[in-house]
Design an enzyme around this catalytic site. Structure first.
Site, PDB file in Angstrom:
ATOM      1  N   SER A 142      -3.609   1.718   1.003  1.00  0.00           N
ATOM      2  CA  SER A 142      -4.307   0.432   0.991  1.00  0.00           C
ATOM      3  C   SER A 142      -5.154   0.330   2.252  1.00  0.00           C
ATOM      4  O   SER A 142      -4.831   0.935   3.286  1.00  0.00           O
ATOM      5  CB  SER A 142      -3.292  -0.720   0.960  1.00  0.00           C
ATOM      6  OG  SER A 142      -3.915  -1.963   1.231  1.00  0.00           O
ATOM      7  N   TYR A 155       4.442  -4.458   4.417  1.00  0.00           N
ATOM      8  CA  TYR A 155       3.458  -3.862   3.509  1.00  0.00           C
ATOM      9  C   TYR A 155       2.464  -2.987   4.265  1.00  0.00           C
ATOM     10  O   TYR A 155       2.223  -1.840   3.883  1.00  0.00           O
ATOM     11  CB  TYR A 155       2.718  -4.958   2.740  1.00  0.00           C
ATOM     12  CG  TYR A 155       1.723  -4.408   1.750  1.00  0.00           C
ATOM     13  CD1 TYR A 155       2.158  -3.866   0.542  1.00  0.00           C
ATOM     14  CD2 TYR A 155       0.360  -4.417   2.017  1.00  0.00           C
ATOM     15  CE1 TYR A 155       1.259  -3.344  -0.369  1.00  0.00           C
ATOM     16  CE2 TYR A 155      -0.549  -3.903   1.114  1.00  0.00           C
ATOM     17  CZ  TYR A 155      -0.098  -3.358  -0.080  1.00  0.00           C
ATOM     18  OH  TYR A 155      -0.999  -2.832  -0.977  1.00  0.00           O
TER      19      TYR A 155
END
Length: 253
Positions: A142, A155
């Site tokens: 990401s 995350y």
């Protein structure tokens, strides 16, 4: 690196979002695709859609947090299909893990899936790929991997782990015939982003993101980042001095 012909692929997290889209995209290009996920009804619906298009997607019920079972299943699939050419570790979860309100359960859930589950998926048949001198490992990281985002410590860190893990593998596997690709998506419409309560600049449609990813993977790109409008500032943020980054992150928060 010589061009590779792909016959088989495994995609985890294929019951929705990017994983589902990638599984269907690859199947429509003639690959026999094993679609892994926890929700069998969604995987069966995907298989039916592929069949209607003359493609082959085979549902595989799996939970990547069950590491030993995942690795055993991948080894069995590899043996059954004559060797997995492409393994895409896409399964991932998100969620808020704010430093001021930190709870262990969501942190553990993110690490179990995005770190341990991804590493188990990517390494299960790697020794066999090296032995065959062919194969391709893909991990879906990401743009959040580039800096620690406010409120998303677990995350961001999990995606940074995956990116660094893949980078080391890429270096180690040079000249073995095994390719490595790390994908850095921005915001893409999916189940995971549907409940986000914060702004999502340059939000992409799933089909557009899948097309970028699929084409880049088959080209053998080592890294893919998109959309460029978000990828460029995300990468530049890596070199910002901490006081400047911290002040900007606090304002965004």
């Amino acid at each position: 690196m010589a061009e590779m012909s792909y016959r088989t692929a495994l995609v985890t997290g294929a019951s929705s979002g990017l994983g589902r889209g990638l599984a269907l995209w690859l199947a429509k290009r003639g690959l026999r695709v094993f679609a892994g996920g926890r929700r069998m009804p969604q995987l069966q619906a995907l298989a039916a859609e592929a069949q209607a298009a003359g493609a082959t997607v085979e549902p595989v019920e799996m939970d990547v947090t069950q590491v030993e079972a995942t690795r055993e299943r991948l080894l069995a699939l590899d043996s059954e299909c004559g060797g997995l050419d492409l393994v895409i570790a896409n399964a991932g979860v998100g969620g808020v893990t704010h430093g001021r309100r930190m709870e262990w359960d969501p942190v553990r859930a993110i690490i179990d899936t995005n770190v341990t589950g991804a590493a188990a998926t990517l390494t299960a048949v790697l020794p066999l790929m090296v032995e065959r001198r062919r194969g391709h490992l893909v991990g879906i990281s990401s743009l959040a991997a580039h800096r620690g985002l406010a409120g998303h410590a677990a995350y961001s860190a999990s995606k940074a782990f995956l990116a660094t893990f893949l980078e080391s593998l890429r270096v180690d596997l040079s000249s073995t015939g095994v390719r490595v690709t790390c994908v850095f998506p921005g915001f893409v419409k999916s189940e995971m982003t549907a409940n986000n309560a914060f702004p999502m600049p340059f939000l992409m449609e799933t089909d557009a993101a899948v097309e970028l990813m699929g084409a880049g993977i088959l080209r053998g790109e080592t890294e893919l980042s998109f959309p460029w409008q978000l990828a460029l500032p995300s990468r530049l943020a890596k070199v910002l001095p901490n006081p400047i980054f911290d002040a900007a992150a606090r304002r965004l928060r």
